[in-house]
Design an enzyme around this catalytic site. Structure first.
Site, mmCIF file in Angstrom:
data_model
loop_
_atom_site.group_PDB
_atom_site.id
_atom_site.type_symbol
_atom_site.label_atom_id
_atom_site.label_comp_id
_atom_site.label_asym_id
_atom_site.label_seq_id
_atom_site.Cartn_x
_atom_site.Cartn_y
_atom_site.Cartn_z
ATOM 1 N N LYS A 22 34.120 -37.210 -35.404
ATOM 2 C CA LYS A 22 35.165 -36.668 -36.291
ATOM 3 C C LYS A 22 35.023 -37.277 -37.685
ATOM 4 C CE LYS A 22 39.435 -38.547 -36.117
ATOM 5 N NZ LYS A 22 39.902 -39.081 -37.400
ATOM 6 N N ASN A 23 34.827 -38.593 -37.741
ATOM 7 C CA ASN A 23 34.857 -39.291 -39.035
ATOM 8 C C ASN A 23 33.562 -39.180 -39.821
ATOM 9 O OD1 ASN A 23 37.442 -39.868 -38.427
ATOM 10 N ND2 ASN A 23 37.120 -42.028 -37.936
ATOM 11 N N CYS A 116 50.929 -42.753 -42.982
ATOM 12 C CA CYS A 116 50.914 -42.153 -41.648
ATOM 13 C C CYS A 116 51.440 -43.225 -40.705
ATOM 14 C CB CYS A 116 49.505 -41.713 -41.267
ATOM 15 S SG CYS A 116 48.464 -43.089 -40.842
ATOM 16 N N ARG A 121 48.525 -46.541 -46.367
ATOM 17 C CA ARG A 121 47.241 -45.867 -46.660
ATOM 18 C C ARG A 121 47.189 -45.310 -48.077
ATOM 19 N NH1 ARG A 121 45.219 -43.090 -41.301
ATOM 20 N NH2 ARG A 121 43.202 -43.504 -42.243
ATOM 21 N N ASP A 308 39.335 -48.756 -35.020
ATOM 22 C CA ASP A 308 39.559 -47.540 -34.226
ATOM 23 C C ASP A 308 39.331 -47.763 -32.734
ATOM 24 O OD1 ASP A 308 38.348 -45.102 -36.675
ATOM 25 O OD2 ASP A 308 40.145 -46.335 -36.540
ATOM 26 N N ARG A 400 43.680 -34.482 -31.994
ATOM 27 C CA ARG A 400 43.140 -34.582 -33.363
ATOM 28 C C ARG A 400 41.705 -35.099 -33.321
ATOM 29 N NH1 ARG A 400 47.011 -37.205 -37.761
ATOM 30 N NH2 ARG A 400 45.065 -36.796 -38.828
HETATM 31 C C1 EPZ Z 1 38.750 -44.119 -42.205
HETATM 32 O O1 EPZ Z 1 40.047 -44.047 -42.784
HETATM 33 C C2 EPZ Z 1 38.858 -43.444 -40.850
HETATM 34 N N1 EPZ Z 1 39.247 -42.046 -41.013
HETATM 35 C C3 EPZ Z 1 39.895 -44.177 -39.990
HETATM 36 O O2 EPZ Z 1 39.873 -43.569 -38.695
HETATM 37 C C4 EPZ Z 1 39.444 -45.634 -39.844
HETATM 38 O O3 EPZ Z 1 40.422 -46.338 -39.094
HETATM 39 C C5 EPZ Z 1 39.284 -46.261 -41.237
HETATM 40 O O4 EPZ Z 1 38.355 -45.487 -42.018
HETATM 41 C C6 EPZ Z 1 38.768 -47.695 -41.168
HETATM 42 O O5 EPZ Z 1 37.565 -47.731 -40.510
HETATM 43 C C7 EPZ Z 1 38.300 -41.152 -41.374
HETATM 44 O O6 EPZ Z 1 37.148 -41.489 -41.576
HETATM 45 C C8 EPZ Z 1 38.748 -39.731 -41.504
HETATM 46 P P1 EPZ Z 1 39.928 -47.047 -45.427
HETATM 47 P P2 EPZ Z 1 40.246 -44.427 -44.350
HETATM 48 O O7 EPZ Z 1 40.027 -46.360 -46.727
HETATM 49 O O8 EPZ Z 1 39.099 -43.960 -45.129
HETATM 50 C C9 EPZ Z 1 43.318 -49.702 -47.445
HETATM 51 C C10 EPZ Z 1 40.771 -42.602 -36.770
HETATM 52 O O9 EPZ Z 1 41.448 -43.102 -35.862
HETATM 53 N N2 EPZ Z 1 43.047 -48.878 -48.643
HETATM 54 O O10 EPZ Z 1 38.692 -47.789 -45.079
HETATM 55 O O11 EPZ Z 1 41.602 -44.005 -44.748
HETATM 56 C C11 EPZ Z 1 44.023 -48.889 -46.354
HETATM 57 O O12 EPZ Z 1 45.413 -48.887 -46.575
HETATM 58 C C12 EPZ Z 1 41.071 -42.936 -38.217
HETATM 59 O O13 EPZ Z 1 39.787 -41.832 -36.585
HETATM 60 C C13 EPZ Z 1 43.693 -49.195 -49.830
HETATM 61 O O14 EPZ Z 1 44.469 -50.143 -49.907
HETATM 62 O O15 EPZ Z 1 40.203 -46.027 -44.246
HETATM 63 C C14 EPZ Z 1 43.638 -49.611 -45.098
HETATM 64 O O16 EPZ Z 1 44.518 -50.700 -44.917
HETATM 65 C C15 EPZ Z 1 42.308 -43.804 -38.356
HETATM 66 N N3 EPZ Z 1 43.467 -48.421 -50.924
HETATM 67 C C16 EPZ Z 1 42.228 -50.126 -45.389
HETATM 68 O O17 EPZ Z 1 42.080 -50.082 -46.825
HETATM 69 C C17 EPZ Z 1 42.608 -47.355 -50.897
HETATM 70 O O18 EPZ Z 1 42.410 -46.686 -51.939
HETATM 71 C C18 EPZ Z 1 41.122 -49.290 -44.758
HETATM 72 O O19 EPZ Z 1 41.226 -47.997 -45.281
HETATM 73 C C19 EPZ Z 1 41.962 -47.042 -49.675
HETATM 74 C C20 EPZ Z 1 42.191 -47.820 -48.552
#
Ligand code: EPZ
Length: 421
Positions: A22-23, A116, A121, A308, A400
């Site tokens: 998915k990701n 969410c 996020r 995850d 999802r």
């Molecule tokens: C991706 O989310 C994945 N989703 C998530 O999988 C996964 O848990 C996550 O990466 C971490 O590996 C998809 O790929 C669609 P991040 P993403 O930006 O990109 C903070 C699942 O279960 N952050 O690496 O949103 C954020 O709040 C899902 O399949 C900021 O502060 O993750 C979080 O605490 C859930 N500012 C951390 O970084 C930003 O601009 C990681 O977020 C961006 C992120």
């Protein structure tokens, strides 16, 4: 609303093949906006999140067609550069259209994804780095208004190796003037897969999988060329879920369709607990383990232990010998599976972002409620072990990110059925 009835304790046997990730699929679908020609993808998983992003792309003018296992997308005409709140609020990854829209069309209006269940996020890392590439960014009535005649290649350093920000910036860099360097980039295998897809289209980039990625921008009239349909990588998180299902039920299970290197931190942790595997080229065989022992782990960006898989690992720790501790370092609220697992007899106490788990020999079935995607998987895993029939509600969360979960588990011998509601 559909629910799952799962009767345990189950015993599993046989082979399961995971779907494409998915990701990896979501950013690749968003990247279709970069190309004014038809692109072809193979084996795109049938998931609600994939359905949602396709709806979003179609709302912008992208056409899509499925023929057998090939999904063709055509973004030659994209009259609508708005990603509407109604769609974005159902799936935050919709924010991944921002980079490609801005790169190719010079402007975009994308609803702020909002938080969410697992956390606030924010997207500040996405936005501040797009500004460093010359974008003008405003927030107005819950929307990101981004504009820039042509982005400029820049040297960017992410304050955190955000997966989504890395992906948005990689796509934004495709039409930027000159070279873009992303330092402290995310290293997840799904980033590597997006890079390999972009390269297969003719984009010049390197360093994916390391903390430094370089993308050479091209003119907007650059002629891309796709030699053959692109197949996203296998889903390592789905694979981890079935591997843990095998260990929960002391079964021998072969999990196929993913590369073991993408799950090394999980496999090594499980081996530390006493699990034994045979690593194959495109999967693993997990062997029954009499008793596993608890461990101490914390989630981290790749190559660390993936957040995850945190919920699924916790379900396994609940039936191990001794104590385990999981510290969740990535998201601020990713323990919503804990109260539901406790209802099944798990012994877990929370202290801030740490969960202390006391292993217990058996679990008992209970009615439980899904709260988010990976928490749902943890409940299914616990129900496979628990004595009795568990009634798992709100499984739209599960749909999802898991394709045909109950069919795949039924094929392995699990007593699981979906009750349509
Ligand atoms: C991706 O989310 C994945 N989703 C998530 O999988 C996964 O848990 C996550 O990466 C971490 O590996 C998809 O790929 C669609 P991040 P993403 O930006 O990109 C903070 C699942 O279960 N952050 O690496 O949103 C954020 O709040 C899902 O399949 C900021 O502060 O993750 C979080 O605490 C859930 N500012 C951390 O970084 C930003 O601009 C990681 O977020 C961006 C992120």
């Amino acid at each position: 609303m559909d629910k799952l009835l799962v009767t345990g304790p189950s015993h599993l046997k046989g082979q399961v093949v995971v779907s494409c990730a998915k990701n990896a699929t979501l950013p690749i679908l968003a990247a279709s906006l970069l190309f004014d020609q038809e692109i072809h993808l193979k084996d795109v998983p049938k998931l609600n999140d994939v359905h949602t992003i396709l709806k979003l792309l179609q709302s912008m003018g992208v056409t899509s067609q499925e023929k057998g296992d090939i999904l063709s997308l055509n973004a030659s005409s994209v009259p609508n550069l708005v990603a509407d709140y109604a769609l974005v609020k159902t799936m935050r990854a919709s924010v991944l259209v921002l980079g490609p829209l801005l790169a190719r069309f010079g402007k975009a209006k994308v609803s702020l994804p909002g938080g969410c269940a697992i956390g606030a996020r924010p997207v500040d890392i996405h936005l501040t780095n797009l500004e460093k590439m010359g974008a003008k960014i405003e927030i107005d009535k819950g929307y990101i208004l981004a504009s820039c005649e042509r982005l400029k290649g820049a040297s960017l350093t992410l304050s955190f190796p955000s997966v989504g920000a890395t992906e948005n910036l990689m796509m934004a860099a495709v039409f930027a003037e000159g070279l873009t360097v992303i330092e402290n980039a995310a290293r997840e295998p799904e980033i590597t897969d997006l890079a390999q897809f972009l390269r297969s289209m003719g984009v010049e980039l390197k360093g994916e999988g390391t903390s430094r990625i370089e993308i050479q921008g091209v003119e907007r009239n650059f002629r891309f060329h796709q030699k053959s349909p692109y197949r996203p990588i296998g889903d390592r998180i789905e694979a981890a879920t079935y591997i843990i299902a095998g260990l929960m039920t002391q079964s021998e299970v072969e999990v196929q369709g993913f590369a073991p290197w993408t799950l090394e931190a999980v496999l090594e942790t499980l081996e530390k607990m006493g699990a034994r595997f045979k690593r194959l080229e495109n999967g693993v065989i997990v062997f029954p383990a009499a008793k596993l022992k608890g461990v101490v782990i914390e989630t981290a960006p790749f190559p660390g232990f993936p957040t995850d898989v945190q919920a699924q690992m916790m379900a396994l720790m609940c039936i191990c010998d001794g104590q385990s501790i999981i510290t969740e370092q990535i998201f601020e609220n990713r323990f919503m599976h804990v109260p539901e697992l406790i209802r099944m007899g798990c012994k877990i106490t929370l202290k801030g972002n740490a969960a202390l788990i006391e292993g217990t020999p058996s679990l008992s079935a209970a009615p439980v409620m899904c709260t988010d995607l990976r928490a749902s998987a943890a409940l299914v895993l616990a129900a496979l072990k628990a004595e009795g029939t568990s009634d798992i509600q709100r499984i739209y969360h599960l749909d999802r990110g898991y394709e045909n979960l109950e069919l795949k588990l039924q094929k392995l011998g699990a007593k699981i059925e979906r009750v349509r509601g």
